[in-house]
Design an enzyme around this catalytic site. Structure first.
Site, PDB file in Angstrom:
ATOM      1  N   HIS A   1      30.964  56.019  53.297  1.00 26.99           N
ATOM      2  CA  HIS A   1      31.332  55.752  51.909  1.00 26.99           C
ATOM      3  C   HIS A   1      32.839  55.537  51.811  1.00 26.99           C
ATOM      4  O   HIS A   1      33.599  55.861  52.734  1.00 26.99           O
ATOM      5  CB  HIS A   1      30.881  56.912  51.027  1.00 26.99           C
ATOM      6  CG  HIS A   1      29.380  56.984  50.869  1.00 26.99           C
ATOM      7  ND1 HIS A   1      28.749  57.883  50.065  1.00 26.99           N
ATOM      8  CD2 HIS A   1      28.391  56.239  51.428  1.00 26.99           C
ATOM      9  CE1 HIS A   1      27.440  57.701  50.126  1.00 26.99           C
ATOM     10  NE2 HIS A   1      27.195  56.709  50.952  1.00 26.99           N
TER      11      HIS A   1
ATOM     12  N   GLU B   1      35.174  57.024  50.201  1.00 26.81           N
ATOM     13  CA  GLU B   1      36.016  58.221  50.311  1.00 26.81           C
ATOM     14  C   GLU B   1      36.255  58.572  51.779  1.00 26.81           C
ATOM     15  O   GLU B   1      37.352  58.999  52.153  1.00 26.81           O
ATOM     16  CB  GLU B   1      35.337  59.421  49.626  1.00 26.81           C
ATOM     17  CG  GLU B   1      35.162  59.286  48.123  1.00 26.81           C
ATOM     18  CD  GLU B   1      33.823  58.646  47.749  1.00 26.81           C
ATOM     19  OE1 GLU B   1      33.363  57.738  48.476  1.00 26.81           O
ATOM     20  OE2 GLU B   1      33.257  59.044  46.730  1.00 26.81           O
TER      21      GLU B   1
ATOM     22  N   CYS C   1      30.107  63.078  49.703  1.00 23.05           N
ATOM     23  CA  CYS C   1      31.545  62.778  49.664  1.00 23.05           C
ATOM     24  C   CYS C   1      32.309  63.870  48.957  1.00 23.05           C
ATOM     25  O   CYS C   1      33.478  64.120  49.278  1.00 23.05           O
ATOM     26  CB  CYS C   1      31.775  61.457  48.955  1.00 23.05           C
ATOM     27  SG  CYS C   1      31.180  60.110  49.942  1.00 23.05           S
TER      28      CYS C   1
ATOM     29  N   ALA D   1      25.201  24.139  36.691  1.00 22.86           N
ATOM     30  CA  ALA D   1      26.297  23.177  36.685  1.00 22.86           C
ATOM     31  C   ALA D   1      25.912  22.058  35.736  1.00 22.86           C
ATOM     32  O   ALA D   1      24.817  21.507  35.847  1.00 22.86           O
ATOM     33  CB  ALA D   1      26.512  22.617  38.092  1.00 22.86           C
TER      34      ALA D   1
ATOM     35  N   ALA E   1      21.238  13.162  34.999  1.00 23.55           N
ATOM     36  CA  ALA E   1      21.256  11.965  34.149  1.00 23.55           C
ATOM     37  C   ALA E   1      19.818  11.648  33.721  1.00 23.55           C
ATOM     38  O   ALA E   1      18.858  12.276  34.179  1.00 23.55           O
ATOM     39  CB  ALA E   1      21.869  10.797  34.905  1.00 23.55           C
TER      40      ALA E   1
ATOM     41  N   ARG F   1      26.964  33.185  45.752  1.00 26.75           N
ATOM     42  CA  ARG F   1      25.791  33.502  46.585  1.00 26.75           C
ATOM     43  C   ARG F   1      26.090  34.680  47.502  1.00 26.75           C
ATOM     44  O   ARG F   1      25.270  35.566  47.691  1.00 26.75           O
ATOM     45  CB  ARG F   1      25.393  32.297  47.452  1.00 26.75           C
ATOM     46  CG  ARG F   1      24.692  31.212  46.698  1.00 26.75           C
ATOM     47  CD  ARG F   1      24.328  30.074  47.643  1.00 26.75           C
ATOM     48  NE  ARG F   1      23.746  28.962  46.908  1.00 26.75           N
ATOM     49  CZ  ARG F   1      23.557  27.773  47.408  1.00 26.75           C
ATOM     50  NH1 ARG F   1      23.888  27.504  48.672  1.00 26.75           N
ATOM     51  NH2 ARG F   1      23.008  26.826  46.685  1.00 26.75           N
TER      52      ARG F   1
ATOM     53  N   LEU G   1      20.276  26.832  49.892  1.00 28.86           N
ATOM     54  CA  LEU G   1      20.444  28.146  49.252  1.00 28.86           C
ATOM     55  C   LEU G   1      21.139  29.221  50.090  1.00 28.86           C
ATOM     56  O   LEU G   1      21.306  30.344  49.634  1.00 28.86           O
ATOM     57  CB  LEU G   1      19.099  28.704  48.734  1.00 28.86           C
ATOM     58  CG  LEU G   1      18.326  27.801  47.765  1.00 28.86           C
ATOM     59  CD1 LEU G   1      17.011  28.474  47.349  1.00 28.86           C
ATOM     60  CD2 LEU G   1      19.148  27.468  46.533  1.00 28.86           C
TER      61      LEU G   1
ATOM     62  N   LEU H   1      12.685  27.497  34.826  1.00 32.83           N
ATOM     63  CA  LEU H   1      12.628  28.886  35.291  1.00 32.83           C
ATOM     64  C   LEU H   1      13.703  29.722  34.586  1.00 32.83           C
ATOM     65  O   LEU H   1      13.450  30.877  34.210  1.00 32.83           O
ATOM     66  CB  LEU H   1      12.805  28.948  36.819  1.00 32.83           C
ATOM     67  CG  LEU H   1      12.525  30.326  37.421  1.00 32.83           C
ATOM     68  CD1 LEU H   1      11.070  30.739  37.208  1.00 32.83           C
ATOM     69  CD2 LEU H   1      12.858  30.350  38.906  1.00 32.83           C
ATOM     70  N   ALA H   2      14.876  29.134  34.369  1.00 27.58           N
ATOM     71  CA  ALA H   2      15.938  29.864  33.652  1.00 27.58           C
ATOM     72  C   ALA H   2      15.457  30.226  32.248  1.00 27.58           C
ATOM     73  O   ALA H   2      15.695  31.334  31.765  1.00 27.58           O
ATOM     74  CB  ALA H   2      17.214  29.030  33.597  1.00 27.58           C
TER      75      ALA H   2
HETATM   76  N1  LIG Z   1      22.646  21.409  37.678  1.00 28.39           N
HETATM   77  C1  LIG Z   1      22.073  22.549  37.959  1.00 28.39           C
HETATM   78  O1  LIG Z   1      22.689  23.605  37.813  1.00 28.39           O
HETATM   79  C2  LIG Z   1      20.675  22.573  38.466  1.00 28.39           C
HETATM   80  C3  LIG Z   1      20.208  23.723  39.097  1.00 28.39           C
HETATM   81  C4  LIG Z   1      18.894  23.738  39.524  1.00 28.39           C
HETATM   82  C5  LIG Z   1      18.087  22.636  39.292  1.00 28.39           C
HETATM   83  N2  LIG Z   1      18.585  21.540  38.693  1.00 28.39           N
HETATM   84  C6  LIG Z   1      17.741  20.389  38.428  1.00 28.39           C
HETATM   85  O2  LIG Z   1      16.672  20.863  37.623  1.00 28.39           O
HETATM   86  C7  LIG Z   1      15.520  20.067  37.890  1.00 28.39           C
HETATM   87  C8  LIG Z   1      14.363  20.991  38.182  1.00 28.39           C
HETATM   88  O3  LIG Z   1      14.212  21.871  37.103  1.00 28.39           O
HETATM   89  P1  LIG Z   1      12.799  22.176  36.490  1.00 28.39           P
HETATM   90  O4  LIG Z   1      13.056  22.823  35.200  1.00 28.39           O
HETATM   91  O5  LIG Z   1      11.960  20.966  36.564  1.00 28.39           O
HETATM   92  O6  LIG Z   1      12.194  23.181  37.552  1.00 28.39           O
HETATM   93  P2  LIG Z   1      12.482  24.719  37.921  1.00 28.39           P
HETATM   94  O7  LIG Z   1      12.978  25.460  36.759  1.00 28.39           O
HETATM   95  O8  LIG Z   1      13.239  24.756  39.200  1.00 28.39           O
HETATM   96  O9  LIG Z   1      11.030  25.177  38.284  1.00 28.39           O
HETATM   97  C9  LIG Z   1      10.106  25.275  37.247  1.00 28.39           C
HETATM   98  C10 LIG Z   1       8.779  25.595  37.850  1.00 28.39           C
HETATM   99  O10 LIG Z   1       8.780  26.933  38.344  1.00 28.39           O
HETATM  100  C11 LIG Z   1       7.469  27.389  38.346  1.00 28.39           C
HETATM  101  N3  LIG Z   1       7.387  28.695  37.726  1.00 28.39           N
HETATM  102  C12 LIG Z   1       6.843  29.794  38.276  1.00 28.39           C
HETATM  103  N4  LIG Z   1       6.836  30.811  37.428  1.00 28.39           N
HETATM  104  C13 LIG Z   1       7.408  30.368  36.293  1.00 28.39           C
HETATM  105  C14 LIG Z   1       7.638  30.960  35.014  1.00 28.39           C
HETATM  106  N5  LIG Z   1       7.336  32.236  34.741  1.00 28.39           N
HETATM  107  N6  LIG Z   1       8.173  30.200  34.051  1.00 28.39           N
HETATM  108  C15 LIG Z   1       8.511  28.933  34.302  1.00 28.39           C
HETATM  109  N7  LIG Z   1       8.304  28.300  35.469  1.00 28.39           N
HETATM  110  C16 LIG Z   1       7.753  29.022  36.465  1.00 28.39           C
HETATM  111  C17 LIG Z   1       6.642  26.413  37.524  1.00 28.39           C
HETATM  112  O11 LIG Z   1       5.904  25.568  38.410  1.00 28.39           O
HETATM  113  P3  LIG Z   1       4.612  26.092  39.210  1.00 28.39           P
HETATM  114  O12 LIG Z   1       3.973  27.119  38.311  1.00 28.39           O
HETATM  115  O13 LIG Z   1       3.815  24.901  39.408  1.00 28.39           O
HETATM  116  O14 LIG Z   1       5.142  26.694  40.456  1.00 28.39           O
HETATM  117  C18 LIG Z   1       7.666  25.556  36.836  1.00 28.39           C
HETATM  118  O15 LIG Z   1       7.262  24.254  36.589  1.00 28.39           O
HETATM  119  C19 LIG Z   1      15.878  19.202  39.078  1.00 28.39           C
HETATM  120  O16 LIG Z   1      16.201  17.927  38.576  1.00 28.39           O
HETATM  121  C20 LIG Z   1      17.114  19.839  39.652  1.00 28.39           C
HETATM  122  O17 LIG Z   1      17.948  18.897  40.260  1.00 28.39           O
HETATM  123  C21 LIG Z   1      19.865  21.493  38.275  1.00 28.39           C
END
Ligand SMILES: NC(=O)c1ccc[n+]([C@@H]2O[C@H](COP(=O)([O-])OP(=O)(O)OC[C@H]3O[C@@H](n4cnc5c(N)ncnc54)[C@H](OP(=O)(O)O)[C@@H]3O)[C@@H](O)[C@H]2O)c1
Length: 367
Positions: free
Chosen positions: A61, A63, A95, A164, A173, A194, A214, A301-302
């Site tokens: 740790h 300390e 500690c 981003a 785009a 990361r 990643l 997913l976000a």
């Molecule tokens: N600029 C940036 O920061 C950035 C970062 C990342 C991605 N991107 C772009 O984002 C695009 C992809 O984004 P996206 O929105 O289509 O895909 P995503 O968010 O990467 O993936 C969505 C997929 O995840 C799966 N999933 C599993 N559990 C989920 C839940 N609880 N809720 C929602 N989805 C869940 C679903 O498909 P299944 O259930 O079929 O598995 C869903 O369609 C690409 O064009 C990529 O280039 C940009």
């Protein structure tokens, strides 16, 4: 408590605690499931005689590192520690006892230990006659340990959603092309993020669109994060995918009824709206020792993480670029009207090359 601590501590101690907070940050990404901790030992004249930080889980740790560096000079000195010294014998001894044995006369710590197995260090020190002050620069130290504190309090990893985007908030785009919106400097900075996290998570949409790697590149000595693809049907990670290389471990999360085995380790989780259950995913990662997650997208997913109340911090890289059309950084999130808007506090804005990095945390959260 913080005010009393501020009154009780002198300028040397405040400076030393700031240094200890900086030292603690050096451990980000390599101490999980433990916290990051820094320690500085100062003598009566305020001179630093030893310092250290917790470098990796299982290792000494903070300390102990600082006491070793101080040697005999620890006798009668003051230890500034970012977290209450532990009272727990795990892979290393308590500690609090090490500080007592070394003859430390005074301990000033920033954040109390909320971990029920480790708490009680302050009491042990006081019982041994050590002068103990709590709460010096508490908010600063807590912010530096946000991942670990969140994971102890909530039983799930701390989540940073990173994206981003163009200045008009788009991540690609209209035709889907997105390489690159932000600069090389901003993309290099993402590797630092990361390296500070235990796991990097993307959805199946991003996996299909981008075939992301990643792993951390360009940061010497970085501990590689676990790469996680959320892929309900187990169809997005195809043979030859870049996440399947040996640069870092990879976990593919699929639904319980999916039987196919890919090349990466697979975990089966319950389904929920939109795909997999986000809480189950975070629970699984927590059980694997993951204390901090970097959610790298995509917008769908976000949105699911936001709707699940599982985003603690947002890091947006904004490029001075306009796209006018194309997907937004965040999709859904369960917000339909302005009163439901998720309000954030900006904790930092930094120029990264031509871009801007904005870091924001949730204003208030009820759990
Ligand atoms: N600029 C940036 O920061 C950035 C970062 C990342 C991605 N991107 C772009 O984002 C695009 C992809 O984004 P996206 O929105 O289509 O895909 P995503 O968010 O990467 O993936 C969505 C997929 O995840 C799966 N999933 C599993 N559990 C989920 C839940 N609880 N809720 C929602 N989805 C869940 C679903 O498909 P299944 O259930 O079929 O598995 C869903 O369609 C690409 O064009 C990529 O280039 C940009």
């Amino acid at each position: 408590m913080a005010t009393a601590a501020a009154a009780a501590a002198n300028d040397h101690e405040r400076t030393a605690m700031r240094r200890a907070i900086g030292l603690a940050a050096l451990g980000l990404g390599s101490t999980s499931p433990n916290p990051v901790v820094g320690c500085v030992i100062v003598d009566a004249s305020g001179e630093t005689v030893g310092e250290g930080h917790h470098q990796r889980a299982g290792g000494p740790h903070a300390e102990v590192h600082a006491l070793r560096a101080a040697g005999e000079k620890a006798r009668g000195a003051t230890a500034l520690v970012t977290l209450e010294p532990c009272n727990h014998t795990g892979r290393t001894g308590p500690c609090a006892q090490a500080l007592i044995d070394a003859g430390i006369a005074r301990v000033v710590y920033a954040v109390g230990d909320p971990n029920p197995t480790a708490t009680g260090g302050a009491q042990r020190l006081r019982t041994a006659g050590v002068d103990v002050v709590a709460g010096l620069l508490e908010a600063e130290a807590a912010a530096g340990n946000a991942a670990w504190l969140t994971s102890v309090r909530l039983g799930r990893p701390h989540v940073t959603w990173k994206y981003a985007a163009s200045l008009d908030g788009r991540i690609a785009a209209d035709d889907g092309s997105s390489r690159w919106i932000t600069s090389g400097e901003a993309r290099a900075d993402v590797h630092r993020l990361r390296a500070e996290c235990d796991a990097v998570v993307v959805g199946s949409g991003t996996q299909r669109a981008d075939d992301p790697h990643l792993a951390v590149r360009g940061i010497e000595g970085a501990v590689q994060p676990l790469r996680v693809v959320v892929d309900t049907n187990g169809t997005a990670v195809r043979p030859g995918a870049r996440v399947l290389d040996d640069a870092a471990p990879t976990l593919v999360a699929v639904a319980e009824n999916v039987t196919a085995e890919g090349a990466a380790e697979t975990v089966r989780l319950p389904r929920a709206d939109g795909g997999l259950d986000i809480h189950a995913l975070l629970g699984e990662l927590h059980a694997r020792g993951v204390r901090s997650v970097l959610l790298e997208g995509g917008p769908t997913l976000a949105g699911a993480f936001v709707a699940a109340g599982a985003v603690d911090r947002v890091v947006g890289y904004l490029a001075p670029v306009l796209l006018g059309a194309g997907p937004a950084a965040l999709s859904g999130g369960g917000i339909t009207t302005i009163t439901e808007a998720l309000r954030l506090d900006v904790s930092e804005t930094v120029r990264i090359g031509p871009d801007l990095r904005v870091t924001a945390t949730l204003v208030a959260k009820e759990h």
